[in-house]
Design a protein around this motif. Sequence first.
Motif, PDB file in Angstrom:
ATOM      1  N   LEU A  30       0.826  -1.210   0.000  1.00  0.00           N
ATOM      2  CA  LEU A  30       0.000   0.000   0.000  1.00  0.00           C
ATOM      3  C   LEU A  30       0.863   1.264   0.000  1.00  0.00           C
ATOM      4  O   LEU A  30       1.809   1.374   0.773  1.00  0.00           O
ATOM      5  CB  LEU A  30      -0.887  -0.001   1.257  1.00  0.00           C
ATOM      6  N   LEU A  31       0.513   2.199  -0.871  1.00  0.00           N
ATOM      7  CA  LEU A  31       1.099   3.543  -0.800  1.00  0.00           C
ATOM      8  C   LEU A  31       0.136   4.403   0.013  1.00  0.00           C
ATOM      9  O   LEU A  31      -1.017   4.600  -0.387  1.00  0.00           O
ATOM     10  CB  LEU A  31       1.284   4.131  -2.199  1.00  0.00           C
ATOM     11  N   VAL A  32       0.600   4.892   1.164  1.00  0.00           N
ATOM     12  CA  VAL A  32      -0.232   5.752   2.006  1.00  0.00           C
ATOM     13  C   VAL A  32       0.167   7.205   1.764  1.00  0.00           C
ATOM     14  O   VAL A  32       1.334   7.571   1.926  1.00  0.00           O
ATOM     15  CB  VAL A  32      -0.063   5.411   3.504  1.00  0.00           C
ATOM     16  N   LEU A  33      -0.808   8.028   1.386  1.00  0.00           N
ATOM     17  CA  LEU A  33      -0.564   9.449   1.150  1.00  0.00           C
ATOM     18  C   LEU A  33      -0.967  10.204   2.410  1.00  0.00           C
ATOM     19  O   LEU A  33      -2.153  10.386   2.674  1.00  0.00           O
ATOM     20  CB  LEU A  33      -1.378   9.926  -0.053  1.00  0.00           C
ATOM     21  N   ALA A  34       0.037  10.611   3.188  1.00  0.00           N
ATOM     22  CA  ALA A  34      -0.264  11.208   4.488  1.00  0.00           C
ATOM     23  C   ALA A  34       0.050  12.694   4.503  1.00  0.00           C
ATOM     24  O   ALA A  34       1.089  13.130   3.994  1.00  0.00           O
ATOM     25  CB  ALA A  34       0.526  10.500   5.586  1.00  0.00           C
ATOM     26  N   ASN A  35      -0.852  13.489   5.054  1.00  0.00           N
ATOM     27  CA  ASN A  35      -0.524  14.868   5.418  1.00  0.00           C
ATOM     28  C   ASN A  35      -1.270  15.224   6.700  1.00  0.00           C
ATOM     29  O   ASN A  35      -1.940  16.231   6.787  1.00  0.00           O
ATOM     30  CB  ASN A  35      -0.798  15.863   4.280  1.00  0.00           C
ATOM     31  N   GLY A  36      -1.095  14.356   7.675  1.00  0.00           N
ATOM     32  CA  GLY A  36      -1.720  14.602   8.963  1.00  0.00           C
ATOM     33  C   GLY A  36      -1.928  13.297   9.709  1.00  0.00           C
ATOM     34  O   GLY A  36      -1.497  12.224   9.274  1.00  0.00           O
ATOM     35  N   ALA A  37      -2.631  13.401  10.830  1.00  0.00           N
ATOM     36  CA  ALA A  37      -2.742  12.290  11.775  1.00  0.00           C
ATOM     37  C   ALA A  37      -3.410  11.050  11.179  1.00  0.00           C
ATOM     38  O   ALA A  37      -3.015   9.925  11.483  1.00  0.00           O
ATOM     39  CB  ALA A  37      -3.522  12.747  12.996  1.00  0.00           C
ATOM     40  N   TYR A  38      -4.418  11.265  10.327  1.00  0.00           N
ATOM     41  CA  TYR A  38      -5.179  10.091   9.865  1.00  0.00           C
ATOM     42  C   TYR A  38      -4.405   9.281   8.834  1.00  0.00           C
ATOM     43  O   TYR A  38      -4.481   8.047   8.824  1.00  0.00           O
ATOM     44  CB  TYR A  38      -6.561  10.505   9.375  1.00  0.00           C
ATOM     45  N   GLY A  39      -3.632   9.950   7.990  1.00  0.00           N
ATOM     46  CA  GLY A  39      -2.762   9.226   7.060  1.00  0.00           C
ATOM     47  C   GLY A  39      -1.704   8.442   7.822  1.00  0.00           C
ATOM     48  O   GLY A  39      -1.442   7.271   7.533  1.00  0.00           O
ATOM     49  N   LEU A  40      -1.110   9.076   8.838  1.00  0.00           N
ATOM     50  CA  LEU A  40      -0.080   8.390   9.624  1.00  0.00           C
ATOM     51  C   LEU A  40      -0.675   7.192  10.365  1.00  0.00           C
ATOM     52  O   LEU A  40      -0.042   6.149  10.486  1.00  0.00           O
ATOM     53  CB  LEU A  40       0.573   9.369  10.616  1.00  0.00           C
ATOM     54  N   ARG A  41      -1.923   7.349  10.838  1.00  0.00           N
ATOM     55  CA  ARG A  41      -2.577   6.235  11.533  1.00  0.00           C
ATOM     56  C   ARG A  41      -2.773   5.052  10.582  1.00  0.00           C
ATOM     57  O   ARG A  41      -2.608   3.886  10.965  1.00  0.00           O
ATOM     58  CB  ARG A  41      -3.924   6.686  12.116  1.00  0.00           C
ATOM     59  N   ALA A  42      -3.099   5.338   9.337  1.00  0.00           N
ATOM     60  CA  ALA A  42      -3.296   4.256   8.362  1.00  0.00           C
ATOM     61  C   ALA A  42      -1.977   3.514   8.127  1.00  0.00           C
ATOM     62  O   ALA A  42      -1.954   2.275   8.037  1.00  0.00           O
ATOM     63  CB  ALA A  42      -3.835   4.824   7.052  1.00  0.00           C
ATOM     64  N   ALA A  43      -0.868   4.267   8.050  1.00  0.00           N
ATOM     65  CA  ALA A  43       0.439   3.620   7.855  1.00  0.00           C
ATOM     66  C   ALA A  43       0.782   2.751   9.064  1.00  0.00           C
ATOM     67  O   ALA A  43       1.286   1.633   8.921  1.00  0.00           O
ATOM     68  CB  ALA A  43       1.519   4.681   7.632  1.00  0.00           C
TER      69      ALA A  43
END
Length: 412
Positions: free
Chosen positions: A102-115
């Motif tokens: 999975l490529l996770v596109l993060a720009n905040g808490a919820y993206g980081l949580r998914a990673a």
Amino acid sequence: MTATVANELAIKANSLPDPEKGEPFLLTPGPLTTSYAVKQAMLRDWGSWDGDFRAMTAELRRRLVDLLGNERKAFECVPMQGSGSYVVEAMLGTFVPKDGKLLVLANGAYGLRAAKTMDYLGRACHLLDKGDYLPPRGEEVGQILAADPAITHVLAIHCETSSGILNPIDEISKATYAAGRKLLIDSMSAFGAIPVEPDKIRFEALVSSANKCIEGVPGFGFVLARRSELEASAGNCHSLSLDIHAQWQAMEETGQWRFTPPTHAVAAFLAALKAHEVEGGIAARGERYEANRDTLIAGMRQLGFETLLDDRWLSPIIVTFFCPVDGAFSFDRFYDLMKDQGFIIYPGKLTVVDSFRIGCIGQMDTTIMRRVVTAADLSLKQMGVVSAAPPREALQERQKLQSRPDEMGMTS
Ligand SMILES: *Cc1c(COP(=O)(O)O)cnc(C)c1O
């Protein structure tokens, strides 16, 4: 029912929360302020196996699929117990196969949580971390996918609620499918107010939850997934209770949830879905929230506050404001003063400068938002804050948004 209780219900039946009675408006992105009808729908009990409740589940699933526009017939709705994060985990565990990446596109808490969720699942993940709020752009998604053929899926956060940024999922979707990969969307805080129609923005599955833009109470989330993806997902999931495929199969066969459903939250959500339709669906809900945001921002800017984001990136869901640099300002005091006036606000989540957030979603209109601004004005005066202007670093921080995509940092 005692006389006082009956009396209180009669008053509340036609009114919004009454701060005089200690019930504040929640200017938070879920749980949020719900209507009286939504609360009232919870005043009875339901047997989870009973035909009446099974009909409620079926109606809920149908109504949610109907929000997907022209391509809705290719999609299924599977509700899942728990908060939004549970259904994110369920989606990732069910649709990204054990040998997928999975490529996770993060720009905040919820993206980081998914990673982090992928770490827990022990499944491969490439994290693009854009920091506090910079948007992941289609171009860089294309570059990462070209460089790493092992990536099978991309996860985009629709509205990253930690800053309020509305991410460009349209260009992310185009880049994903141009590279022959599949898109999953965390549309938790956007679905129901911002259109995500698969014939316009292609994706395989999205998740959202009961207590965001549909304006229900917390208790469950739901996935809207392409039927072909669901069919192909048998055996992928790491978890018995979070297996979307198994939940789907059981619902198709028995009309029931596999394990105890949050019956009252489901009843409340149905009332919320009906109100959503009466209001005019996604378009009207989005317009009300936009008007809320515009009223809020115009008023707050007049007081001297500045938003973190340029207008272009502002979602109609939640807005981040910089804290004033004025030494008389204290967020904790501001919070208490706002609460005294009937408004619960939200602390900020930026790492570089101090900020706070105000939500635009829930049972609120521009009249309420004007009252929020008045309350903010009074709170500043009570603290002796002369200017609400942010520190210079805050505005420098915002300049970063103007930089070109290829100047934005990438990490893996
Ligand atoms: C609310 C939210 C979630 C889920 O949070 P929970 O606290 O688990 O309900 C996930 N992603 C986004 C973008 C959200 O706004």
